[in-house]
Write a protein that holds these residues in place. Structure first.
Motif, short mmCIF file in Angstrom:
data_model
loop_
_atom_site.label_atom_id
_atom_site.label_comp_id
_atom_site.label_asym_id
_atom_site.label_seq_id
_atom_site.Cartn_x
_atom_site.Cartn_y
_atom_site.Cartn_z
N THR A 18 26.23 9.98 8.73
CA THR A 18 25.07 9.43 9.43
C THR A 18 25.18 9.65 10.94
O THR A 18 24.20 10.00 11.62
CB THR A 18 24.93 7.93 9.13
OG1 THR A 18 24.77 7.76 7.72
CG2 THR A 18 23.74 7.32 9.86
N ALA A 19 26.40 9.49 11.49
CA ALA A 19 26.58 9.59 12.93
C ALA A 19 26.31 10.99 13.46
O ALA A 19 25.82 11.15 14.60
CB ALA A 19 28.00 9.16 13.30
N VAL A 20 26.61 12.03 12.68
CA VAL A 20 26.46 13.39 13.18
C VAL A 20 25.13 14.03 12.75
O VAL A 20 24.87 15.18 13.10
CB VAL A 20 27.62 14.29 12.70
CG1 VAL A 20 28.96 13.74 13.18
CG2 VAL A 20 27.63 14.44 11.18
N THR A 21 24.29 13.29 12.01
CA THR A 21 23.02 13.84 11.56
C THR A 21 21.92 13.51 12.57
O THR A 21 21.70 12.33 12.89
CB THR A 21 22.63 13.27 10.18
OG1 THR A 21 23.65 13.61 9.23
CG2 THR A 21 21.30 13.83 9.71
N PRO A 22 21.21 14.50 13.08
CA PRO A 22 20.09 14.22 13.98
C PRO A 22 19.03 13.35 13.29
O PRO A 22 18.82 13.44 12.08
CB PRO A 22 19.53 15.62 14.30
CG PRO A 22 20.67 16.55 14.01
CD PRO A 22 21.43 15.94 12.88
N THR A 23 18.38 12.51 14.05
CA THR A 23 17.38 11.59 13.50
C THR A 23 16.29 12.34 12.75
O THR A 23 15.69 13.28 13.28
CB THR A 23 16.74 10.76 14.64
OG1 THR A 23 17.78 10.08 15.35
CG2 THR A 23 15.75 9.75 14.07
#
Length: 389
Positions: free
Chosen positions: A156-161
């Motif tokens: 989740t942290a490295v996935t763009p919104t």
């Protein structure tokens, strides 16, 4: 864990760290590989084949690994397995591109994972007196569940919104986790007590004799079905989510919720074993996991999907914990690692065969169909294990 004197903490702490890091790195590497395959336009059947490849090599070697651990100790196995995981992650990152390379490094990831986790499981018995083994095993399972929860949060942290696939920072983060895993594995090996090898002229029990222990065969079979199902939820959820328009960040949160529920189940493991009994607890947990797996095939809103995944994580975590505990309890004292390796073999056979069928079914009937296969298999499994005495 108030009786601190019964537990060898200098060994247990790095062991728990290695277990958590392993279960952060390997599942997330597999999720990353699934997204990599989707981005390259590979079919659902190909994704199922990659999942099966993860199980292929360990099926050939896992019993030998167990025999080696029983005779020579777990230290070298832990370090070698962690090194293979690191090599596989680096290979998937730096040599990505094309199905053959992905397949090869997935095979390497599989054998590294099974070497490390099987040796760590046996090493938990070196951390305490026999009367505290269930508590140590509970802590070990909490650490693995924590790793399962941390991996999706990293996704989740490295996935763009709003993106349907993770960002380019995922594999560097994975590589960093694999390096720390290697360090924790080395520290665990350094703190392992000296292994007392059996006499050289003493033949280990035959595999058939180990499986002939009352209840062992059905427990091993149940373990294989549970682990294959647990694995397939992780592998096919991204495809199911993409088909329903659910973004990758949400998938990461859903997987973290499932892992957190699994971790919560391990907190109560030893207490529930004492109150309910291992076999009854295993039966109820497998049955509930099967029903929740069937529910995943339905077209659910995100909030309902989260509730079902949390229930599946809790019940599956409890079921897997029971299969490990029962296997170690039934195994001959001199062949604990071999008995656990038989359990691992069943796990990998299930992880190899079931994804093939699930991938083929998904290709023709849609991404929800594998969950029907999983749920049906678990319900049948619950009916079998309830007969253990």
């Amino acid at each position: 864990m108030s009786d601190r004197g019964a537990i060898h903490w200098p060994l247990l702490l790095p062991l728990l760290a290695a277990a958590a890091l392993l279960q952060t790195t390997v599942p997330l590497a597999r999720v990353a590989t699934s997204y990599q395959a989707v981005d390259q336009g590979m079919s659902l059947a190909s994704i199922g084949l990659l999942s099966s490849a993860f199980a292929l090599l360990p099926v050939l070697f896992v019993v030998r690994i167990g025999r080696y651990s029983d005779r020579h100790g777990e230290a070298a196995v832990i370090v070698t397995g962690a090194a293979l995981v690191l090599a596989a992650v680096l290979g998937l990152w730096l040599a990505s591109g094309g199905f053959p390379l992905m397949l090869g490094f997935t095979l390497l990831l599989g054998i590294g994972q099974v070497m490390t986790i099987s040796a760590l499981q046996v090493a938990t018995t070196r951390c305490s007196a026999p009367e505290s083994h269930d508590r140590v095993l509970g802590n070990f399972l909490i650490a693995t569940a924590l790793g399962h929860a941390t991996g999706p949060l990293l996704l989740t942290a490295v996935t763009p919104t709003g993106a349907l696939s993770p960002g380019s920072a995922l594999f560097p983060a994975l590589a960093g986790a694999a390096v720390v895993l290697m360090l924790a594995a080395a520290l665990t090996a350094l703190r392992m007590p000296a292994h007392i090898a059996p006499p050289s002229d003493e033949k280990p029990p035959a595999l058939r004799a180990i499986l002939a222990q009352p209840g062992m065969a059905v427990t091993v079979l149940a373990s294989g079905i549970c682990l294959a199902t647990n694995d397939l939820i992780m592998v096919f959820l991204p495809a199911l989510a993409a088909a329903r328009g659910i973004d990758a960040a949400t998938v990461g949160l859903l997987l973290s919720l499932r892992a957190a529920a699994s971790m919560a189940s391990r907190l109560l493991f030893s207490q529930l074993v004492r109150r309910v009994g291992r076999v009854r607890l295993m039966t109820l947990a497998i049955l509930a996991a099967g029903l929740t797996s069937l529910a995943l095939a339905a077209s659910l809103p995100v909030w309902a999907l989260a509730l079902v995944l949390a229930t599946a994580g809790y019940t599956m975590g409890m079921a897997i914990a029971c299969t490990i505990s029962v296997t170690m309890l039934l195994a001959p004292v001199s062949s604990t690692a071999t008995a656990l390796s038989l359990r691992m073999t069943a796990n990998r056979v299930g992880q190899f065969l079931i994804p093939l069928g699930a991938g083929a079914t998904a290709a023709s009937l849609g991404p929800g169909s594998p969950f029907i296969i999983m749920g049906t298999g678990l319900v049948a499994c619950a009916l079998a294990v309830r007969r253990i005495r």
